[in-house]
Enzyme design. Structure first.
Site, PDB file in Angstrom:
ATOM      1  N   CYS A 111      85.011  -7.329  38.177  1.00 30.03           N
ATOM      2  CA  CYS A 111      84.358  -8.717  38.399  1.00 30.03           C
ATOM      3  C   CYS A 111      85.148  -9.613  38.913  1.00 30.03           C
ATOM      4  O   CYS A 111      84.612 -10.769  39.466  1.00 30.03           O
ATOM      5  CB  CYS A 111      83.972  -9.170  37.021  1.00 30.03           C
ATOM      6  N   HIS A 247      82.422 -16.480  37.294  1.00 26.67           N
ATOM      7  CA  HIS A 247      81.804 -15.060  37.327  1.00 26.67           C
ATOM      8  C   HIS A 247      80.712 -15.354  36.104  1.00 26.67           C
ATOM      9  O   HIS A 247      81.179 -15.684  34.854  1.00 26.67           O
ATOM     10  CB  HIS A 247      83.049 -14.212  36.674  1.00 26.67           C
ATOM     11  N   ASN A 277      75.181  -9.569  34.660  1.00 26.93           N
ATOM     12  CA  ASN A 277      76.232  -9.523  35.177  1.00 26.93           C
ATOM     13  C   ASN A 277      76.528  -8.718  36.296  1.00 26.93           C
ATOM     14  O   ASN A 277      76.080  -7.471  36.315  1.00 26.93           O
ATOM     15  CB  ASN A 277      77.344  -9.284  34.139  1.00 26.93           C
TER      16      ASN A 277
HETATM   17  O1  UT7 Z   1      82.061  -8.917  33.470  1.00 34.08           O
HETATM   18  C1  UT7 Z   1      82.715  -8.038  32.785  1.00 34.08           C
HETATM   19  C2  UT7 Z   1      83.334  -8.970  31.591  1.00 34.08           C
HETATM   20  N1  UT7 Z   1      82.523  -8.530  30.197  1.00 34.08           N
HETATM   21  C3  UT7 Z   1      82.173  -9.657  29.699  1.00 34.08           C
HETATM   22  O2  UT7 Z   1      82.544 -10.686  29.903  1.00 34.08           O
HETATM   23  C4  UT7 Z   1      81.493  -9.435  28.205  1.00 34.08           C
HETATM   24  C5  UT7 Z   1      82.240 -10.022  27.182  1.00 34.08           C
HETATM   25  N2  UT7 Z   1      81.508  -9.990  26.036  1.00 34.08           N
HETATM   26  C6  UT7 Z   1      80.254 -10.451  25.567  1.00 34.08           C
HETATM   27  O3  UT7 Z   1      79.695 -11.004  26.476  1.00 34.08           O
HETATM   28  C7  UT7 Z   1      79.788 -10.106  23.924  1.00 34.08           C
HETATM   29  O4  UT7 Z   1      80.982  -9.579  23.529  1.00 34.08           O
HETATM   30  C8  UT7 Z   1      78.539  -9.292  24.039  1.00 34.08           C
HETATM   31  C9  UT7 Z   1      77.659  -9.949  24.691  1.00 34.08           C
HETATM   32  C10 UT7 Z   1      78.775  -7.941  24.953  1.00 34.08           C
HETATM   33  C11 UT7 Z   1      78.396  -8.887  22.655  1.00 34.08           C
HETATM   34  O5  UT7 Z   1      78.157 -10.053  21.928  1.00 34.08           O
HETATM   35  P1  UT7 Z   1      78.980 -10.294  20.647  1.00 34.08           P
HETATM   36  O6  UT7 Z   1      78.366 -11.424  19.944  1.00 34.08           O
HETATM   37  O7  UT7 Z   1      80.326 -10.117  20.779  1.00 34.08           O
HETATM   38  O8  UT7 Z   1      78.154  -9.104  19.418  1.00 34.08           O
HETATM   39  P2  UT7 Z   1      78.799  -7.802  18.802  1.00 34.08           P
HETATM   40  O9  UT7 Z   1      79.369  -6.687  19.897  1.00 34.08           O
HETATM   41  O10 UT7 Z   1      79.873  -8.400  17.952  1.00 34.08           O
HETATM   42  O11 UT7 Z   1      77.912  -7.236  18.077  1.00 34.08           O
HETATM   43  C12 UT7 Z   1      77.051  -7.960  17.280  1.00 34.08           C
HETATM   44  C13 UT7 Z   1      75.919  -6.960  16.470  1.00 34.08           C
HETATM   45  C14 UT7 Z   1      76.588  -5.748  16.342  1.00 34.08           C
HETATM   46  O12 UT7 Z   1      76.017  -5.297  14.923  1.00 34.08           O
HETATM   47  P3  UT7 Z   1      76.501  -5.472  13.663  1.00 34.08           P
HETATM   48  O13 UT7 Z   1      77.498  -4.248  13.579  1.00 34.08           O
HETATM   49  O14 UT7 Z   1      76.794  -6.870  13.294  1.00 34.08           O
HETATM   50  O15 UT7 Z   1      75.123  -5.018  12.705  1.00 34.08           O
HETATM   51  C15 UT7 Z   1      75.922  -4.968  17.305  1.00 34.08           C
HETATM   52  O16 UT7 Z   1      75.991  -3.537  17.116  1.00 34.08           O
HETATM   53  O17 UT7 Z   1      74.950  -6.964  17.433  1.00 34.08           O
HETATM   54  C16 UT7 Z   1      74.594  -5.647  17.706  1.00 34.08           C
HETATM   55  N3  UT7 Z   1      74.275  -5.369  19.036  1.00 34.08           N
HETATM   56  C17 UT7 Z   1      72.968  -5.353  19.690  1.00 34.08           C
HETATM   57  N4  UT7 Z   1      71.949  -5.680  18.917  1.00 34.08           N
HETATM   58  C18 UT7 Z   1      70.740  -5.869  19.473  1.00 34.08           C
HETATM   59  C19 UT7 Z   1      75.203  -5.109  20.228  1.00 34.08           C
HETATM   60  N5  UT7 Z   1      74.284  -5.009  21.135  1.00 34.08           N
HETATM   61  C20 UT7 Z   1      73.226  -4.920  20.768  1.00 34.08           C
HETATM   62  C21 UT7 Z   1      71.782  -5.401  21.872  1.00 34.08           C
HETATM   63  N6  UT7 Z   1      70.675  -5.789  20.904  1.00 34.08           N
HETATM   64  N7  UT7 Z   1      71.809  -5.045  23.012  1.00 34.08           N
END
Ligand code: UT7
Length: 320
Positions: A111, A247, A277
């Site tokens: 990215c 980005h 993204n």
């Molecule tokens: O360009 C490349 C660089 N990439 C990035 O910059 C990405 C950086 N990271 C992020 O943007 C965020 O970490 C994410 C958007 C990927 C995830 O957001 P988060 O607030 O960190 O969520 P999380 O991974 O902590 O997940 C929270 C909960 C989990 O459930 P439990 O374990 O709390 O029950 C996940 O299983 O949300 C669940 N979850 C979803 N639920 C519904 C994860 N993905 C999804 C989904 N829909 N698509």
């Protein structure tokens, strides 16, 4: 001598896929995706592929710059999703647009790729080796996304963006780049060239794998650090910057960077809601939109900043 952007172009994937569409294939919702990322929809390609999106963005950038492709001395394409190991995407673009006088090669920095490519272009212009360079960011992430993994498949989109840069007398351009390979495992996509003839190991198809929270923490710390370092090195003040074009990975990352830089969120344009993204393409697509909407005035100071797989990061301060 300095490097100025004289034209921009972009080409997103042709098919819009909404959050509701994705909720039909994995357990997710528009509410979860929009509130955690800011994304409402993304564009996926149905047949153009990486190189043709890149070539279309390139044609539009040349038209916008008012130059003929034959005037290009070099084509640099930042991409992590080329169609071939060789020829490079840049060589495919060179053939497609008829840039018969240009050398061409790809740059791989996920990215951050477009920022790295722009800084590379600047070095060629500063050395006097070339006068006019096409810099492209293109990615077709839909082919390396695991569409059964809701943690990643909701995040990404396909597209390409491009800029024509030229050596000019006035203005300023300064870049900064960094990498930390020891943290590579937090964001990976295995190359499709695995496998070994002698051991009998079969080649594997790679998918994007990401520790989202680690990447999030890295981005909100590293981007402000990098921007502050760049401004301090050039003895420039934040007040002089009209826009920070970051980005587009997550709306919350951009809001957090704005807060840490103590800058108003209005200085941080976003289009992640429409495209998701798009990796190396996100900065030039946004730049092209702003250019065509007349939001950039000649003489504006803008900062571009990218971060991503590698891990890598980089920023550029330039005069529009
Ligand atoms: O360009 C490349 C660089 N990439 C990035 O910059 C990405 C950086 N990271 C992020 O943007 C965020 O970490 C994410 C958007 C990927 C995830 O957001 P988060 O607030 O960190 O969520 P999380 O991974 O902590 O997940 C929270 C909960 C989990 O459930 P439990 O374990 O709390 O029950 C996940 O299983 O949300 C669940 N979850 C979803 N639920 C519904 C994860 N993905 C999804 C989904 N829909 N698509």
């Amino acid at each position: 001598m300095t490097t100025r952007i004289i034209g921009t172009g972009s080409c997103p994937g042709d098919r819009v896929v909404t959050n509701e569409d994705l909720a039909q294939i994995v357990e997710t919702s528009d509410e979860w995706i929009a509130s955690r990322t800011g994304i409402r929809q993304r564009h996926l390609t149905t047949g153009m592929g990486n190189s043709r999106m890149a070539a279309e963005a390139a044609k539009r950038a040349c038209e916008n710059a008012g130059i003929r492709p034959e005037e290009l001395d070099l084509i640099l394409t930042a991409t992590s999703t080329p169609e071939y190991c060789f020829p490079s995407t840049a060589c495919q673009v060179q053939a497609e647009i008829g840039a018969v006088n240009a050398a061409a090669f790809d740059i791989s920095a996920a990215c951050t790729g477009f920022v790295f490519a722009l800084i590379t272009a600047e070095s060629f212009l500063a050395s006097g080796m070339y006068r006019t360079i096409l810099v492209i960011g293109a990615d077709e992430l839909s082919k390396v996304v695991d569409w059964e993994d809701r943690k990643t498949c909701v995040l990404f989109g396909d597209g390409a963006g491009a800029c024509v840069v030229r050596a000019e007398e006035s203005g300023s351009f300064h870049g900064i780049m960094g990498a930390d390979g020891s943290r590579g495992p937090v964001l990976t996509c295995l190359s499709r060239s695995g496998g070994n003839f002698l051991t009998g190991e079969k080649p594997e198809h790679g998918f994007i794998s990401m520790d989202g929270q680690e990447v999030f923490k890295f981005a909100v710390k590293k981007v402000p650090e990098c921007v502050n370092e760049l401004l301090a090195a050039q003895n420039r003040k934040k007040e002089e910057v009209r826009y920070y074009i970051l980005h587009q990975a997550n709306e919350r990352i951009i809001e957090s960077v704005a807060k840490r830089l103590k800058e108003p969120i209005e200085k941080f344009p976003m289009n992640i809601q429409n495209y998701g993204n798009t990796s190396g393409a996100s900065i030039p697509i946004l730049l092209d939109e702003m250019n065509r909407q007349g939001k950039l005035d000649k003489g504006d100071t803008i900062v571009l900043a990218g971060f991503g797989g590698g891990l890598t990061w980089g920023a550029v301060l330039l005069t529009w």
